[in-house]
Design an enzyme around this catalytic site. Structure first.
Site, short mmCIF file in Angstrom:
data_model
loop_
_atom_site.label_atom_id
_atom_site.label_comp_id
_atom_site.label_asym_id
_atom_site.label_seq_id
_atom_site.Cartn_x
_atom_site.Cartn_y
_atom_site.Cartn_z
N LEU A 10 35.45 47.74 56.64
CA LEU A 10 36.40 48.23 55.64
C LEU A 10 36.65 47.07 54.67
O LEU A 10 37.50 46.23 54.89
CB LEU A 10 37.69 48.65 56.35
N HIS A 11 35.88 47.06 53.58
CA HIS A 11 35.84 45.88 52.72
C HIS A 11 37.11 45.70 51.87
O HIS A 11 37.83 44.72 52.01
CB HIS A 11 34.63 45.96 51.79
N ASP A 12 37.35 46.64 50.96
CA ASP A 12 38.33 46.42 49.90
C ASP A 12 39.77 46.26 50.38
O ASP A 12 40.52 45.46 49.79
CB ASP A 12 38.24 47.55 48.87
#
Length: 325
Positions: free
Chosen positions: A254-256
């Site tokens: 879950l990058h952002d």
């Protein structure tokens, strides 16, 4: 280099940190925006500036408004920005985010209008009108809008409190080429302009985001909120069964939202000040972020690079935030 404090204090209460989110939603963008909008008195979202990236601009502006409406925040202005990188053809990521950018998750078409201002104009005007050092730019996308604003109005660079960007990689290597991360690879020229501009920069690279994995248990915690937002968050982040071997089959990164996690709870992360350069010349390594981890070049540090995360603490923060919407 000066990094500004996370919050000020006035009359015993916390002053909200003003942020502009530059974004290309994208399901992980959606969760980052929801977390920011859920942060209550910690963050004040001045606007969402959209750019082409995960999907083309028309879809990123549509998705940003759908997310604001889901959060009950039709008051947040959403602006369209640049529809292509500064010097290259647009590369998108429908294979990750689905044809609509939000995995086909059932969200109604937006009814709130798009703000008539261009995203780049909004960035310039907002930074010029606000007191210096009071607006943080949170970049979840290719850096085209920010670089265009800096090139058009160099005076705003010194007014930026911090740029917190999801992008790049060090030991984690790339996710669209062997060495390049998607956001930087889409517009490496823009990334180079932003990193060389002189504003304080905090980079949230794949090295951190690949440790923020949506396991089945963490996904179930979103669904267990039993709210509309919880249902959507679970659908946006549900493991597909096609998760990359590089994550040990544990889940998808879950990058952002890690950018918002850093603003809300910096103690969950480890960071290091280093020099970071972006490759803009070689097609073989285009968009690679070259991080001088051991100071071998003698170049001055120009970024704070996050390199570790308390993933359990982060997902607790995210789930608690989503529960407030």
């Amino acid at each position: 280099m000066a990094h500004h404090a996370v919050s000020g204090r006035a009359e015993g209460r916390r002053v909200a940190r003003k942020i502009i989110i530059d974004t290309d939603p994208g399901q992980d963008d959606a969760l980052a925006i929801l977390l920011a909008l859920a942060s209550g008195e910690a963050l004040e979202v001045l606007g969402l500036t959209c750019v082409a990236g995960n999907v083309p601009l028309g879809l990123t502006t549509r998705n940003a408004r759908r997310i604001c409406e889901l959060a009950g925040r039709r008051d947040v202005p959403v602006m369209a920005g640049c529809d292509r990188p500064m010097g290259r053809d647009l590369v998108t990521a429908e294979h990750v985010h689905g044809e609509d950018g939000l995995r086909g998750v059932d969200l109604p078409a937006p009814t709130m209008p798009l703000d008539s201002r261009h995203a780049v104009d909004f960035l310039i005007e907002t930074l010029r009108e606000a007191a210096p050092g009071t607006v943080t730019l949170v970049a979840l996308a290719p850096l085209t809008n920010l670089a265009t604003a800096f090139r058009r109005a160099p005076d705003i660079v010194a007014r930026v409190a911090d740029i917190v960007l999801m992008g790049g990689a060090h030991r984690a290597l790339g996710n669209v080429t062997p060495v390049a991360e998607f956001n930087i690879h889409v517009d490496p020229q823009a990334a180079d302009i932003v990193l060389c501009a002189g504003a304080p920069v905090t980079i949230v690279p794949l090295d951190v985001t690949h440790k923020a994995l949506v396991t089945p248990a963490r996904n179930a915690a979103f669904a267990a909120l039993r709210t509309r937002v919880g249902q959507v968050a679970a659908a946006l982040s549900r493991p597909t069964g096609r998760e990359s071997a590089r994550h040990g089959g544990l889940g998808a990164p879950l990058h952002d939202p890690c950018t918002i996690g850093w603003l809300l709870a910096p103690d969950l992360f480890a960071a290091r000040e280093v020099n970071v350069m972006v490759e803009t010349g070689s097609e073989l390594t285009m968009g690679m972020t070259v991080m001088d981890w051991w100071g071998v070049t003698g170049r001055a540090a120009n970024a704070r690079v996050l390199h570790d995360i308390d993933a359990d603490g982060f997902f607790d923060l995210l789930t608690a935030g989503l529960a407030r919407l």
